[in-house]
Design an enzyme around this catalytic site. Structure first.
Site, PDB file in Angstrom:
ATOM      1  N   ARG A  91       0.814  -1.217   0.000  1.00  0.00           N
ATOM      2  CA  ARG A  91       0.000   0.000   0.000  1.00  0.00           C
ATOM      3  C   ARG A  91       0.844   1.262   0.000  1.00  0.00           C
ATOM      4  O   ARG A  91       0.353   2.346  -0.217  1.00  0.00           O
ATOM      5  CB  ARG A  91      -0.982  -0.028   1.191  1.00  0.00           C
ATOM      6  N   HIS A 124      -1.782  -5.655  -3.789  1.00  0.00           N
ATOM      7  CA  HIS A 124      -2.615  -4.455  -3.694  1.00  0.00           C
ATOM      8  C   HIS A 124      -2.588  -3.622  -4.984  1.00  0.00           C
ATOM      9  O   HIS A 124      -3.598  -3.022  -5.356  1.00  0.00           O
ATOM     10  CB  HIS A 124      -2.201  -3.622  -2.496  1.00  0.00           C
ATOM     11  N   LYS A 185     -16.052   4.988  -0.551  1.00  0.00           N
ATOM     12  CA  LYS A 185     -15.281   5.156   0.683  1.00  0.00           C
ATOM     13  C   LYS A 185     -14.442   6.421   0.616  1.00  0.00           C
ATOM     14  O   LYS A 185     -13.824   6.712  -0.397  1.00  0.00           O
ATOM     15  CB  LYS A 185     -14.379   3.929   0.859  1.00  0.00           C
TER      16      LYS A 185
HETATM   17  C1  R5P Z   1      -7.571  -0.332   0.541  1.00  0.00           C
HETATM   18  O1  R5P Z   1      -7.433   0.215  -0.540  1.00  0.00           O
HETATM   19  C2  R5P Z   1      -7.640  -1.818   0.716  1.00  0.00           C
HETATM   20  O2  R5P Z   1      -8.236  -2.448  -0.404  1.00  0.00           O
HETATM   21  C3  R5P Z   1      -8.374  -2.193   1.973  1.00  0.00           C
HETATM   22  O3  R5P Z   1      -9.713  -1.752   1.874  1.00  0.00           O
HETATM   23  C4  R5P Z   1      -7.724  -1.561   3.167  1.00  0.00           C
HETATM   24  O4  R5P Z   1      -6.359  -1.799   3.163  1.00  0.00           O
HETATM   25  C5  R5P Z   1      -8.338  -2.065   4.445  1.00  0.00           C
HETATM   26  O5  R5P Z   1      -7.719  -1.433   5.527  1.00  0.00           O
HETATM   27  P1  R5P Z   1      -8.459  -1.259   6.901  1.00  0.00           P
HETATM   28  O6  R5P Z   1      -8.931  -2.631   7.327  1.00  0.00           O
HETATM   29  O7  R5P Z   1      -7.413  -0.700   7.813  1.00  0.00           O
HETATM   30  O8  R5P Z   1      -9.596  -0.314   6.690  1.00  0.00           O
END
Ligand code: R5P
Length: 286
Positions: A91, A124, A185
């Site tokens: 990420r 990712h 989101k």
């Molecule tokens: C973000 O782009 C990923 O696809 C996941 O949604 C994210 O890494 C989830 O992180 P967390 O559980 O901390 O919200």
């Protein structure tokens, strides 16, 4: 073919050995008095296709993976495949602020000198594979395995918690024959997210939220609350990589009816294996 497992990947490695008919290599492992990793490959690797299955998360697994790769490099193997089930630091695939490292690239540079091929699962960002120069790098999707599990559980609707991974929800929708959609989101910071209200036809439906990673759980918690607000009868969270940082599992169990993840990172929610997907890729790229 012989499979060598990193210490956090024994279930996946065993499933992979069973899928491919490969033998399971023996590794002696202990700690030096100062806690540094000691390992020794006790199996003969000369002339064989060697598959190392080892993670780069958490950080100490990265050290172990490098040691395993270096040990393998001492043998006269015929080919070397490194399977990194969960590619950590993916990420941070760009500099968000001046002075930061491109962490995903740092890992690629450290890992690529050893194997002929690297295979990872639901990375990712696919662009990370482009940083591998001396090794070929491939990503496999766990969508088929997630879809199979969701069919078994019984769901009516598949949803992505953000637009970025709508392709995964759509693919799982296709494989299960279910409708799919996404939520919108907004990420406020590393551990805070917000879902924009959206009208979705999920009333009285069993909805599966599918994501690549669950880390703090913030994304899923917010998505689950939005789906319950819209009348969903059951919310299932399904991910490939279950990191579950700090109290994520407690937060998730308060708003989800079920949480499942794959064996890329073994944890209490592991409910399906990505071994079939990895085995197919090993064969396809041989
Ligand atoms: C973000 O782009 C990923 O696809 C996941 O949604 C994210 O890494 C989830 O992180 P967390 O559980 O901390 O919200």
């Amino acid at each position: 073919m012989i499979i060598l497992s990193g210490s956090s990947s024994s279930k996946l490695s065993a499933a992979l050995a069973q899928q491919t008919g490969a033998t399971y290599g023996e590794i002696e492992q202990k700690r030096f008095p100062d806690n540094e990793v000691y390992l020794r490959v006790r199996s003969e690797l000369d002339g064989k296709t060697v598959v190392v299955v080892s993670n780069t998360y958490p950080d100490e697994r990265l050290v172990e993976t490098l040691m395993l790769c270096d040990a393998v490099s001492e043998f006269d193997y015929s080919s070397f495949v490194l399977v990194v089930p969960y590619y950590g630091y993916a990420r941070q695939d760009k500099k968000f602020k001046p002075g930061e490292p491109v962490s995903a690239r740092a890992l690629a540079r450290a890992l690529e000198i050893y194997p002929d091929r690297l295979i990872t699962v639901d990375i990712h960002a696919d662009s990370i594979l482009g940083w591998f120069e001396s090794a070929q790098a491939f990503n496999v999707s766990a969508s088929e395995e997630i879809a199979r599990k969701l069919k078994e559980i019984g769901v009516d609707f598949v949803i992505s918690p953000d637009q970025g991974r709508i392709f995964t929800a759509n693919r799982i929708g296709e494989l299960t024959g279910l409708p799919s959609d996404y939520l919108v989101k907004e990420r406020i910071d590393g551990s805070t997210v917000r879902m924009e209200p959206k009208e979705l036809d999920v009333r009285d439906k069993r909805v599966a939220i599918v994501d690549d990673i669950i880390s703090t759980g913030g994304t899923i918690v917010n998505a689950a609350e939005e789906l319950k607000r819209l009348g969903a009868s059951r919310v299932i969270a399904a991910c490939t990589h279950g990191l579950f940082a700090s109290n994520a599992l407690d937060r998730l169990s308060a708003c989800c009816d079920l949480v499942i993840s794959s064996d890329t990172l073994e944890n209490p929610t592991t409910a399906f294996s990505v071994a079939p997907a990895v085995a197919r890729e090993i064969e396809r790229t041989a």
